[in-house]
Motif scaffolding. Structure first.
Motif, PDB file in Angstrom:
ATOM      1  N   ARG A 116       0.731  -0.948  -0.002  1.00 21.76           N
ATOM      2  CA  ARG A 116      -0.131   0.001   0.058  1.00 21.76           C
ATOM      3  C   ARG A 116       0.850   1.240   0.162  1.00 21.76           C
ATOM      4  NH1 ARG A 116      -3.740  -0.860   3.783  1.00 21.76           N
ATOM      5  NH2 ARG A 116      -2.917   0.303   5.678  1.00 21.76           N
ATOM      6  N   SER A 154      -6.228  -3.261  -0.873  1.00 23.93           N
ATOM      7  CA  SER A 154      -5.868  -1.648  -1.002  1.00 23.93           C
ATOM      8  C   SER A 154      -4.755  -1.494  -1.717  1.00 23.93           C
ATOM      9  CB  SER A 154      -5.662  -1.147   0.270  1.00 23.93           C
ATOM     10  OG  SER A 154      -4.430  -1.499   0.994  1.00 23.93           O
ATOM     11  N   GLY A 155      -3.647  -2.106  -1.800  1.00 22.39           N
ATOM     12  CA  GLY A 155      -2.568  -1.781  -2.571  1.00 22.39           C
ATOM     13  C   GLY A 155      -2.788  -2.542  -3.994  1.00 22.39           C
ATOM     14  N   CYS A 172      -9.684   3.594  -2.455  1.00 19.27           N
ATOM     15  CA  CYS A 172      -8.828   3.113  -3.384  1.00 19.27           C
ATOM     16  C   CYS A 172      -9.497   2.348  -4.417  1.00 19.27           C
ATOM     17  CB  CYS A 172      -7.719   2.223  -2.572  1.00 19.27           C
ATOM     18  SG  CYS A 172      -6.548   3.319  -1.451  1.00 19.27           S
TER      19      CYS A 172
END
Length: 376
Positions: free
Chosen positions: A225, A288-289, A364
């Motif tokens: 992330r 999320s990443g 995100c």
């Protein structure tokens, strides 16, 4: 005759290949539907956008986690301008008096992040109160010689696009200059010789992770992330700055190098691990990443900076994996790592486990959805 047949077969093959390739692009309506589902889950659950968050203690709802959600919401509003999206963002910003968290004197990028949405709302319907406070705060940075504020790479995403947006809104070079001064300090000076490793095209999260620190498998520690924050920041900055801005090519070079590096460490299932180079260290799906990488790569394809044939399969694989494996029927988003700064933080990361803060992961994902939506 033989030559004509060969040409005809070649054209047919090319047409079929093109059709097959085009079919890999996610259906636009389905992409929008999924993105809206995840967003609407959040808006329904947090119907009163002025309510403070509570994770261990009360926090004002213009903290960075919520501000990232609104980044996504404003991008969704651009492609699908529903009135309730605008009203939800406007009510939130107005409640906080269009101010950074903790007021106009904060140098902490986390507290400034909400300003990105304030500026977006200002640009939809300009009025002085919307932009006054965030401008005062960023002018404070511009008017001092200090450049070392972004000592952790998350801060690059929280603060850097604000300077880009102000530079674009006011057409003033000073914001672009300060943005480069602060970015290049983080890139080249923080830690030992900067937080960016040009040899590997990835970023250490902060000084605590530069060598000799290593992951259990002996690789450098590159947090997914954290690298996603930088990757997204570069996109959001290049969306704002002019084509002839002095350092645009420097930002582009880093974006391209990161794209190449990230391509190499995608998981077989389409996600990226929390630890980019050590799948044994809290390995597994992480949304999320992955969302931030999809956002950046899809943007690169959409704007002609990344080779479509090379990167589209990566984006499609990752997006389809998130839609299939992370998005619940009600819009809840699974496999989001909780707050922290390295792979071990915010665990466990599972389909059903809610992170300590839901907002940034959803933001995100929405960013990713808005760029995947634009793919042709």
């Amino acid at each position: 005759m033989k030559k004509k047949k060969i040409v005809a077969l070649f054209l047919l093959f090319t047409l079929n290949l093109g059709n097959a390739f085009a079919q890999t692009v996610p259906d636009q309506k389905e992409t929008l539907k999924t993105t809206m589902l995840v967003n609407d889950y959040f808006m329904k659950k947090y119907a009163d956008c002025t309510t403070p968050t509570y994770v261990g203690k009360l926090r004002s709802s213009n903290l960075w986690t919520r501000a990232v959600y609104y980044e996504g919401l404003m991008e969704l509003h651009k492609i699908y301008p529903r009135e309730d999206y605008y009203d939800y963002a406007y009510t939130w910003a107005s409640f906080h008096k269009w101010s950074p968290r903790y007021g106009n004197t904060t140098r902490n990028a986390d507290d400034q992040c909400c300003g990105q949405t304030y500026i977006d709302l200002y640009n939809i319907c300009p009025s002085p109160e919307k932009i006054k406070n965030i401008k005062i705060t960023m002018d404070m940075l511009v008017n001092t010689q200090q450049n070392d504020d972004w000592s952790w790479i998350d801060a690059i995403q929280m603060g850097m696009p604000i300077l880009a947006k102000l530079g674009n809104t006011y057409k003033e070079q000073k914001y672009f200059n300060k943005m480069w001064d602060m970015y290049s300090y983080s890139r080249n000076k923080h830690g030992v010789n900067g937080l960016y490793n040009a040899k590997e095209g990835l970023w250490w999260r902060d000084k605590d992770f530069v060598p000799p620190y290593k992951e259990p498998n002996g690789a450098n520690c590159y947090w997914s992330r954290g690298n996603g924050w930088v990757y997204a920041a570069l996109v959001r900055v290049m969306n704002e700055i002019p084509a002839n801005e002095t350092h645009r090519q420097d930002y582009m070079n880093d974006f391209l190098a990161m794209s190449k590096a990230l391509k190499k460490c995608q998981r077989e299932d389409g996600f990226w691990n929390a630890s980019l180079l050590d799948p044994s260290n809290f390995g597994g799906k992480e949304t999320s990443g992955t969302s931030l990488f999809v956002y950046g790569m899809a943007w690169g394809i959409n704007n002609g900076y990344l080779n479509r044939a090379e990167y589209l399969p990566i984006v499609v694989k990752a997006w389809n994996a998130m839609v299939k494996d992370a998005v619940h029927p009600n819009g809840f988003l699974g496999y989001v790592q909780g707050t922290g700064k390295e792979p071990k933080d915010g665990q466990p990361v599972t389909y059903d486990h809610a992170p300590d803060f839901e907002d940034y992961g959803i933001g995100c994902f929405i960013l990713a959805g808005t760029e995947v939506y634009k793919l042709k």
